[in-house]
Design a protein around this motif. Structure first.
Motif, PDB file in Angstrom:
ATOM      1  N   UNK A 636       0.827  -1.210   0.000  1.00 52.67           N
ATOM      2  CA  UNK A 636       0.000   0.000   0.000  1.00 52.67           C
ATOM      3  C   UNK A 636       0.860   1.258   0.000  1.00 52.67           C
ATOM      4  N   UNK A 637       0.501   2.203  -0.869  1.00 53.65           N
ATOM      5  CA  UNK A 637       1.193   3.480  -0.925  1.00 53.65           C
ATOM      6  C   UNK A 637       2.433   3.488  -1.796  1.00 53.65           C
ATOM      7  N   UNK A 638       2.931   2.299  -2.183  1.00 48.99           N
ATOM      8  CA  UNK A 638       4.128   2.208  -3.011  1.00 48.99           C
ATOM      9  C   UNK A 638       3.742   2.204  -4.488  1.00 48.99           C
ATOM     10  N   UNK A 639       4.726   2.459  -5.349  1.00 50.41           N
ATOM     11  CA  UNK A 639       4.489   2.354  -6.789  1.00 50.41           C
ATOM     12  C   UNK A 639       5.738   1.818  -7.466  1.00 50.41           C
ATOM     13  N   UNK A 640       5.507   1.120  -8.584  1.00 53.70           N
ATOM     14  CA  UNK A 640       6.588   0.458  -9.314  1.00 53.70           C
ATOM     15  C   UNK A 640       6.383   0.666 -10.811  1.00 53.70           C
ATOM     16  N   UNK A 641       7.504   0.654 -11.557  1.00 55.96           N
ATOM     17  CA  UNK A 641       7.398   0.783 -13.008  1.00 55.96           C
ATOM     18  C   UNK A 641       6.603  -0.368 -13.602  1.00 55.96           C
ATOM     19  N   UNK A 642       6.872  -1.578 -13.115  1.00 53.49           N
ATOM     20  CA  UNK A 642       6.203  -2.771 -13.643  1.00 53.49           C
ATOM     21  C   UNK A 642       5.799  -3.682 -12.492  1.00 53.49           C
ATOM     22  N   UNK A 643       4.719  -4.419 -12.703  1.00 52.41           N
ATOM     23  CA  UNK A 643       4.190  -5.282 -11.651  1.00 52.41           C
ATOM     24  C   UNK A 643       3.727  -6.604 -12.252  1.00 52.41           C
ATOM     25  N   UNK A 644       4.031  -7.682 -11.536  1.00 53.31           N
ATOM     26  CA  UNK A 644       3.453  -8.990 -11.832  1.00 53.31           C
ATOM     27  C   UNK A 644       2.526  -9.339 -10.670  1.00 53.31           C
ATOM     28  N   UNK A 645       1.269  -9.597 -10.971  1.00 53.05           N
ATOM     29  CA  UNK A 645       0.317 -10.042  -9.957  1.00 53.05           C
ATOM     30  C   UNK A 645       0.302 -11.567  -9.988  1.00 53.05           C
ATOM     31  N   UNK A 646       0.557 -12.177  -8.835  1.00 50.74           N
ATOM     32  CA  UNK A 646       0.606 -13.645  -8.801  1.00 50.74           C
ATOM     33  C   UNK A 646      -0.192 -14.191  -7.627  1.00 50.74           C
ATOM     34  N   UNK A 647      -1.009 -15.173  -7.908  1.00 51.06           N
ATOM     35  CA  UNK A 647      -1.600 -16.005  -6.858  1.00 51.06           C
ATOM     36  C   UNK A 647      -1.813 -17.395  -7.444  1.00 51.06           C
ATOM     37  N   UNK A 648      -1.542 -18.413  -6.634  1.00 50.11           N
ATOM     38  CA  UNK A 648      -1.705 -19.765  -7.183  1.00 50.11           C
ATOM     39  C   UNK A 648      -3.179 -20.139  -7.230  1.00 50.11           C
ATOM     40  N   UNK A 649      -3.481 -21.191  -7.944  1.00 49.92           N
ATOM     41  CA  UNK A 649      -4.876 -21.538  -8.235  1.00 49.92           C
ATOM     42  C   UNK A 649      -5.655 -21.954  -6.991  1.00 49.92           C
ATOM     43  N   UNK A 650      -4.950 -22.281  -5.915  1.00 48.71           N
ATOM     44  CA  UNK A 650      -5.633 -22.643  -4.670  1.00 48.71           C
ATOM     45  C   UNK A 650      -5.806 -21.452  -3.724  1.00 48.71           C
ATOM     46  N   UNK A 651      -5.373 -20.286  -4.180  1.00 49.29           N
ATOM     47  CA  UNK A 651      -5.422 -19.103  -3.315  1.00 49.29           C
ATOM     48  C   UNK A 651      -5.844 -17.883  -4.129  1.00 49.29           C
ATOM     49  N   UNK A 652      -6.953 -17.998  -4.827  1.00 53.89           N
ATOM     50  CA  UNK A 652      -7.411 -16.927  -5.702  1.00 53.89           C
ATOM     51  C   UNK A 652      -8.075 -15.812  -4.901  1.00 53.89           C
ATOM     52  N   UNK A 653      -8.178 -14.648  -5.528  1.00 51.92           N
ATOM     53  CA  UNK A 653      -8.887 -13.533  -4.898  1.00 51.92           C
ATOM     54  C   UNK A 653     -10.387 -13.806  -4.973  1.00 51.92           C
ATOM     55  N   UNK A 654     -11.029 -13.811  -3.831  1.00 51.90           N
ATOM     56  CA  UNK A 654     -12.470 -14.029  -3.790  1.00 51.90           C
ATOM     57  C   UNK A 654     -13.216 -12.718  -4.034  1.00 51.90           C
ATOM     58  N   UNK A 655     -14.529 -12.847  -4.208  1.00 49.33           N
ATOM     59  CA  UNK A 655     -15.329 -11.668  -4.537  1.00 49.33           C
ATOM     60  C   UNK A 655     -15.206 -10.586  -3.474  1.00 49.33           C
ATOM     61  N   UNK A 656     -15.162 -10.988  -2.192  1.00 53.91           N
ATOM     62  CA  UNK A 656     -15.071  -9.997  -1.112  1.00 53.91           C
ATOM     63  C   UNK A 656     -13.633  -9.534  -0.865  1.00 53.91           C
ATOM     64  N   UNK A 657     -12.699  -9.955  -1.740  1.00 55.24           N
ATOM     65  CA  UNK A 657     -11.300  -9.544  -1.630  1.00 55.24           C
ATOM     66  C   UNK A 657     -10.850  -8.718  -2.835  1.00 55.24           C
ATOM     67  N   UNK A 658     -11.830  -8.214  -3.587  1.00 54.17           N
ATOM     68  CA  UNK A 658     -11.486  -7.499  -4.826  1.00 54.17           C
ATOM     69  C   UNK A 658     -10.774  -6.174  -4.547  1.00 54.17           C
ATOM     70  N   UNK A 659     -11.039  -5.554  -3.355  1.00 51.09           N
ATOM     71  CA  UNK A 659     -10.322  -4.318  -3.031  1.00 51.09           C
ATOM     72  C   UNK A 659      -8.828  -4.564  -2.881  1.00 51.09           C
ATOM     73  N   UNK A 660      -8.466  -5.722  -2.340  1.00 54.79           N
ATOM     74  CA  UNK A 660      -7.056  -6.071  -2.191  1.00 54.79           C
ATOM     75  C   UNK A 660      -6.412  -6.249  -3.557  1.00 54.79           C
ATOM     76  N   UNK A 661      -7.122  -6.890  -4.491  1.00 53.87           N
ATOM     77  CA  UNK A 661      -6.615  -7.038  -5.862  1.00 53.87           C
ATOM     78  C   UNK A 661      -6.471  -5.672  -6.525  1.00 53.87           C
ATOM     79  N   UNK A 662      -7.428  -4.792  -6.277  1.00 53.50           N
ATOM     80  CA  UNK A 662      -7.374  -3.441  -6.826  1.00 53.50           C
ATOM     81  C   UNK A 662      -6.130  -2.709  -6.326  1.00 53.50           C
ATOM     82  N   UNK A 663      -5.856  -2.820  -5.037  1.00 56.42           N
ATOM     83  CA  UNK A 663      -4.655  -2.201  -4.463  1.00 56.42           C
ATOM     84  C   UNK A 663      -3.409  -2.732  -5.156  1.00 56.42           C
TER      85      UNK A 663
END
Length: 676
Positions: A636-663
């Motif tokens: 939170x609050x940081x910024x980067x030139x490039x980003x890779x978003x990674x989560x394995x298939x057993x730990x996906x972002x759920x519907x009520x966790x979309x704000x975390x994915x947005x961050x």
């Protein structure tokens, strides 16, 4: 807009003239600072050697004079340091302003002021009133608020400069703040290790926050990448410039974590100001809750939820709710009503102090005070009455009063009583309460309740020296925290910044940060920052879809690099190393952002032997942005030139966790790759 060769030549001559004046001023000031320090040492030595010859009044006068001289030396040293900062880049912009009387002012803007031998301003501090015209207006009719009132006129020209090592590299005129050449050049550059100052690209909506002096408190809703934190830091610099009784030790910043604190640590020094006091909320609570050795930090608190380690989320949600404050208040009102002294104080067979007199003091005479502050007052009163005005026996009376009452100063026990009472909406058994409150470490959500109960019963510590409080990531604080903060910093004014779309507290949500306005004393203004300067339009378009947003206004020009989605990748390690090497080659900084800390550790172990990368967690103090793996809630609050978003298939972002994915996704400036 490019300017003529004749104008360029004029500007080069002006730069040369300013450079010489700056050099001469630095030489004179440097010699003066050394002389000042020598004189001050001699003055202190004289005072010490003759201390015995002064009476109390004379000694006080000498000490006051020494303090004044020391302050003068300090101020000259600070100014010398500021001039050293600008010697290679004396100024960054200029305006030509014509007032209503027809007088024309050519104003060159810098990080600090510079005067000639006739004490005429050659360079103006960017925070001076007239310089607000550069940030607030296009060319044409304009006005600014000066100490003597509103000054109206016409802004004839706005000019910006690129100066490197005292040489004029570029100069052009512009009539707008948005989409100007300097702003786009800054946005196109790669991110640095730490946040930089942005005095040459402050935009109109940001300037309204930075220069606001009319309101006691400001609450700012700013979308991801709108420059909230940068605005807050520049506001601090502005307040330090404009409010003469304010210094850096009067300002406290609440940061989301220690990594963020380190990230912003260069901004104020680059503006010529000292860094202010900074802390996290959990670290600050430790100064108030001395009964525990350690308080869980906010990052670990949310980590329990996102890594599915929280066994009773319903209970945590109740502890974070507004409702629990009402329940605790009702419980404490009943608890205090039932607090009694049940026995007389005796000396042999003689009644020394009657219980009725003690209860009259407890419930009538001192009823406006918190409970245990009443007890302290009673003990002091008794000591004074029975020992001829002395307070030496206060502790003795406190002990006697506890022995002769049906209550005692044990906040752990009182909080346990609450959770087993009819006032608590969720009952907790003895075994769970013991686990919750009897160790050396207290969980974040319990620490808030403990602090609130302690403050209600004995009064809050009063931080009188703090005059300005800055709270970043305001959406992650519940109402209870703001009540605690308001009670501690009773004389302070507040700048509150956040984004409801970046709320990662899974137990508490605001419909709008405007809901916070009634919580603060004095005039409170709600403002919004609706433009984002961080991410490319392609990235913004993708992140908008996560939360179904449409109001985000992108300023950065297209880079024509679409968001890449990697689905069904068989060899994750091979494919990811390929992407990492590409991003490392193309950009200065790259982050792999995982959903939680455990996943970050697993991925780090997978990659560390094959590629140069570092792991950043909640407890990290320092880091380099070159190539890191970091959990979303730490980023939170940081910024980067490039980003890779990674989560394995057993730990996906759920519907009520979309704000975390947005961050996670909005940390990216130029190129985003998502492993889904």
């Amino acid at each position: 807009m490019a300017i003529s060769e004749e104008e360029v030549l004029k500007e080069k001559k002006i730069l040369s003239k300013v450079g010489k004046l700056l050099e001469n001023t630095l030489n004179d000031l440097g010699e003066g600072v050394i002389q000042d320090e020598d004189n001050l040492k001699e003055f202190k030595k004289m005072m010490w050697e003759n201390a015995n010859d002064f009476d109390d009044m004379e000694a006080g006068q000498v000490m006051a004079e020494t303090a004044r001289e020391a302050e003068k030396v300090f101020q000259r040293r600070r100014y010398f340091k500021k001039l050293c900062q600008i010697k290679d880049k004396p100024y960054f912009a200029s305006i030509v302003f014509k007032d209503e009387e027809g007088e024309i002012f050519n104003i060159y803007m810098a990080l600090t002021y510079l005067k000639d031998n006739n004490t005429n301003n050659i360079l103006y501090d960017w925070r001076s009133p007239i310089c607000s015209l550069f940030y607030d207006y296009e060319t044409g009719p304009c006005e600014y608020l000066a100490p003597g009132g509103i000054i109206k006129g016409e802004l004839k020209r706005k000019r910006q400069y690129k100066i490197e090592k005292k040489k004029l590299v570029g100069v052009f005129d512009n009539s707008l703040n948005i989409d100007d050449e300097v702003l786009q050049e800054v946005l196109a550059t790669e991110s640095s290790e730490k946040m930089k100052n942005v005095v040459n690209t402050i935009q109109q909506e940001q300037n309204k926050v930075i220069r606001n002096l009319e309101d006691n408190n400001i609450i700012v809703q700013g979308i991801a990448g709108s420059g909230k934190t940068s605005v807050a830091l520049h506001r601090i610099a502005f307040l330090l410039y404009r409010l003469k009784d304010l210094n850096s030790n009067n300002i406290l910043i609440f940061s989301p974590n220690n990594i963020f604190t380190e990230y912003i640590s260069d901004v104020l020094p680059s503006l010529g100001e000292e860094n202010t006091l900074q802390t996290t909320f959990s670290d600050y609570l430790s100064t108030f809750i001395s009964e525990y050795k350690e308080i869980e930090n906010y990052t670990d608190f949310v980590s329990r939820y996102y890594s599915y380690q929280e066994t009773n989320p319903e209970l945590v949600e109740y502890k974070q709710s507004d409702r629990i404050m009402e329940d605790i208040d009702a419980f404490l009102e009943n608890y205090i009503d039932n607090c009694l002294y049940i026995e007389n104080f005796k000396e042999g067979d003689k009644n020394l102090i009657k219980k009725e007199d003690l209860n009259e003091m407890l419930h009538d005479r001192y009823q406006k005070l918190p409970l245990f502050e009443r007890v302290q007052e009673i003990a002091e009163k008794l000591s004074s009455n029975y020992y001829k005005g002395s307070n030496k026996k206060v502790k003795t009376f406190l002990k006697l009063m506890e022995e002769h009452s049906n209550f005692k100063k044990d906040y752990k026990d009182i909080l346990k009583q609450f959770f087993q009472s009819e006032y608590s909406k969720i009952k907790i058994d003895d075994k769970e309460l013991k686990k919750m409150l009897d160790g050396n470490t207290i969980k974040y959500e319990d620490a808030l309740l403990y602090a609130y109960m302690k403050g209600s019963l004995e009064g809050y510590i009063y931080e009188g020296r703090i005059k300005q409080v800055i709270i970043d990531e305001a959406q992650d604080y519940n109402r209870l925290q703001y009540v605690i903060i308001n009670n501690i910093f009773k004389k302070a004014e507040f700048t509150i910044l956040g984004d409801i779309n970046q709320n990662i507290n899974p137990y508490y949500h605001y419909k709008s940060l405007e809901d916070l306005c009634p919580l603060f004393r004095g005039d409170t203004r709600y403002l919004e920052l609706l433009k984002t300067y961080r991410s490319s339009p392609e990235i913004i378009d993708y992140t908008n879809k996560i939360l179904n947003l449409k109001h985000v206004n992108a300023i950065r020009k297209d880079n024509h690099k679409p968001v890449i989605i990697r689905k069904g990748v068989e060899d994750i390690k091979e494919r990811m190393i390929e992407d990492i090497k590409y991003l490392q080659k193309e950009y200065k900084s790259m982050a792999i952002i995982t959903k939680d800390e455990k996943e970050a550790e697993v991925l780090y172990d997978l990659l560390k032997d094959d590629i140069k990368i570092s792991l950043v967690g909640a407890d990290s103090k320092r880091f380099t942005k070159e190539s890191i793996i970091i959990p979303a809630y730490v980023s939170k609050g940081l910024e980067f030139d490039s980003v890779i978003i990674y989560n394995n298939r057993n730990n996906t972002y759920r519907k009520n966790e979309k704000n975390l994915l947005y961050v996670a996704c909005t940390r990216c400036q130029h190129e985003l790759i998502i492993y889904n």
